[in-house]
Design a protein around this motif. Structure first.
Motif, PDB file in Angstrom:
ATOM      1  N   PHE A  56     -13.605   5.781 -18.099  1.00 33.27           N
ATOM      2  CA  PHE A  56     -12.820   6.068 -16.555  1.00 33.27           C
ATOM      3  C   PHE A  56     -12.700   5.258 -15.380  1.00 33.27           C
ATOM      4  O   PHE A  56     -12.071   4.572 -14.959  1.00 33.27           O
ATOM      5  CB  PHE A  56     -12.673   7.556 -15.865  1.00 33.27           C
ATOM      6  N   LYS A  57     -14.246   5.222 -14.908  1.00 23.94           N
ATOM      7  CA  LYS A  57     -14.838   4.054 -14.594  1.00 23.94           C
ATOM      8  C   LYS A  57     -14.537   2.655 -15.017  1.00 23.94           C
ATOM      9  O   LYS A  57     -14.296   1.368 -14.079  1.00 23.94           O
ATOM     10  CB  LYS A  57     -16.172   4.269 -13.761  1.00 23.94           C
ATOM     11  N   ALA A  58     -14.822   2.601 -16.407  1.00 24.23           N
ATOM     12  CA  ALA A  58     -14.473   1.527 -17.326  1.00 24.23           C
ATOM     13  C   ALA A  58     -12.621   0.658 -17.417  1.00 24.23           C
ATOM     14  O   ALA A  58     -12.372  -0.071 -16.834  1.00 24.23           O
ATOM     15  CB  ALA A  58     -15.089   1.204 -18.446  1.00 24.23           C
ATOM     16  N   LEU A  59     -12.402   2.270 -17.293  1.00 28.16           N
ATOM     17  CA  LEU A  59     -10.758   1.631 -17.340  1.00 28.16           C
ATOM     18  C   LEU A  59     -10.591   0.949 -15.375  1.00 28.16           C
ATOM     19  O   LEU A  59      -9.092  -0.043 -16.119  1.00 28.16           O
ATOM     20  CB  LEU A  59      -9.702   2.999 -18.001  1.00 28.16           C
ATOM     21  N   ILE A  60     -10.801   1.732 -14.567  1.00 31.04           N
ATOM     22  CA  ILE A  60     -10.093   1.748 -13.704  1.00 31.04           C
ATOM     23  C   ILE A  60     -10.580   0.289 -13.097  1.00 31.04           C
ATOM     24  O   ILE A  60     -10.112  -1.290 -13.101  1.00 31.04           O
ATOM     25  CB  ILE A  60     -11.094   2.350 -11.746  1.00 31.04           C
ATOM     26  N   ALA A  61     -12.026  -0.678 -13.251  1.00 31.96           N
ATOM     27  CA  ALA A  61     -12.265  -1.538 -13.735  1.00 31.96           C
ATOM     28  C   ALA A  61     -11.833  -3.018 -14.363  1.00 31.96           C
ATOM     29  O   ALA A  61     -11.514  -3.405 -13.895  1.00 31.96           O
ATOM     30  CB  ALA A  61     -13.801  -1.481 -13.462  1.00 31.96           C
ATOM     31  N   GLN A  62     -11.201  -2.569 -15.961  1.00 35.57           N
ATOM     32  CA  GLN A  62      -9.938  -3.134 -16.238  1.00 35.57           C
ATOM     33  C   GLN A  62      -8.811  -3.269 -15.602  1.00 35.57           C
ATOM     34  O   GLN A  62      -7.906  -4.292 -15.482  1.00 35.57           O
ATOM     35  CB  GLN A  62      -9.694  -3.048 -17.579  1.00 35.57           C
TER      36      GLN A  62
END
Length: 307
Positions: free
Chosen positions: A15-21
């Protein structure tokens, strides 16, 4: 990760990686360029067996802004209308060397069925009453931005302990399921509320269930209003006027919601039913969610392509 079928399959780091992207791609979308052709040469087929405006157009724009070739399948004028099975349709399209399938289907489990039988990446754009993972992801991105006062990563880290209410047709809503699974993974406190007939089996989620809309709104940090699922129900949902009175968000009950609380809705909104026009136009984040949907779906394409 080959496919995105359910938010249950994602960990906090995902989830965090997707938010950053998504944060990166939103900045790109707000620029004049709007394009980052990192997936040039890839192809996307959108197979929507149900009607859609926001989701279908959002996926199409996302794919094109990443440099993909994007084509939409129209089931009404395809061989599916002649009786061809879903699997045969997908296999024939896969033979054209397609890289991604974005699938919306009226049957729960359809996206998973295709993913298990296709070498292409499969993204669930809504399957029956089951899930709609990218809607939950864009909702999560929208909430994170606001909780972090513009810093989506900081806001994401603060979701644990936040009080999120989901109001409406819980039983039929794939948006509700995907949001519940995602928010539970991230440690949010969820409250569910809706007409009794639309709260059937809601206890399986293990979330608090409010007795009335005042209880659902009190102390909430965000509220997700759901669309009435008339196409999936059989006279189970109260008539619009009755629904608006007891389960809709309007000028008479918005006072129960804390001033800082966010108001979301996946759309399309039935004005005057799930939300009054006054609330929708002055308080809701509906258009911001639509904008964030393009960025988040770009993030999903990018993540799957890298796996």
């Amino acid at each position: 990760m080959k496919d995105l079928i359910s938010t249950k399959d994602l960990l906090k780091d995902d989830f965090k990686a997707l938010i950053a992207q998504a944060k990166h791609f939103k900045e790109l979308n707000l620029s004049e360029a709007k394009h980052e052709d990192k997936l040039a040469g890839k192809s996307v087929i959108q197979a929507f067996f149900e009607n859609s405006t926001r989701t279908r157009m959002s996926f199409e724009l996302s794919a094109k802004r990443l440099g993909c070739d994007s084509t939409s399948l129209s089931p009404a004028i395809s061989s599916a209308a002649k009786g061809e099975s879903l699997l045969d349709t997908i296999k024939n399209l896969e033979a054209m060397q397609n890289d991604f399938f974005v699938i919306r289907h009226q049957k729960s489990g359809a996206a998973k069925f295709v993913a298990e039988r296709s070498k292409a990446h499969v993204i669930n754009a809504g399957d029956g009453c089951n899930e709609h993972p990218t809607q939950a992801l864009l909702d999560l991105f929208t909430m994170s931005e606001h909780f972090g006062s513009g810093d989506a990563i900081a806001g994401f880290e603060s979701i644990s302990g936040k009080k999120i209410s989901i109001i409406g047709d819980i039983f039929h809503s794939r948006v509700a399921r995907s949001n519940i699974y995602a928010l539970q993974t991230l440690g949010a406190q969820i409250t569910l509320f809706g007409p009794p007939q639309c709260m059937r089996y809601a206890e399986v989620f293990g979330s608090k269930r409010a007795k009335n809309i005042k209880e659902a709104l009190n102390d909430a940090d965000a509220v997700i209003m759901l669309r009435i699922q008339l196409e999936r129900s059989e006279d189970e949902v109260p008539l619009p006027n009755e629904y608006a009175k007891y389960f809709g968000l309007n000028a008479s009950n918005i006072e129960f919601l804390p001033p800082h609380a966010l108001v979301l809705h996946p759309g399309p909104v039935n004005r005057g039913v799930e939300m009054s026009s006054e609330v929708m136009d002055s308080r809701s984040l509906v258009l911001e969610q639509t904008q964030n949907g393009v960025a988040m779906r770009m993030a999903v394409f990018s993540m799957l392509a890298q796996s």
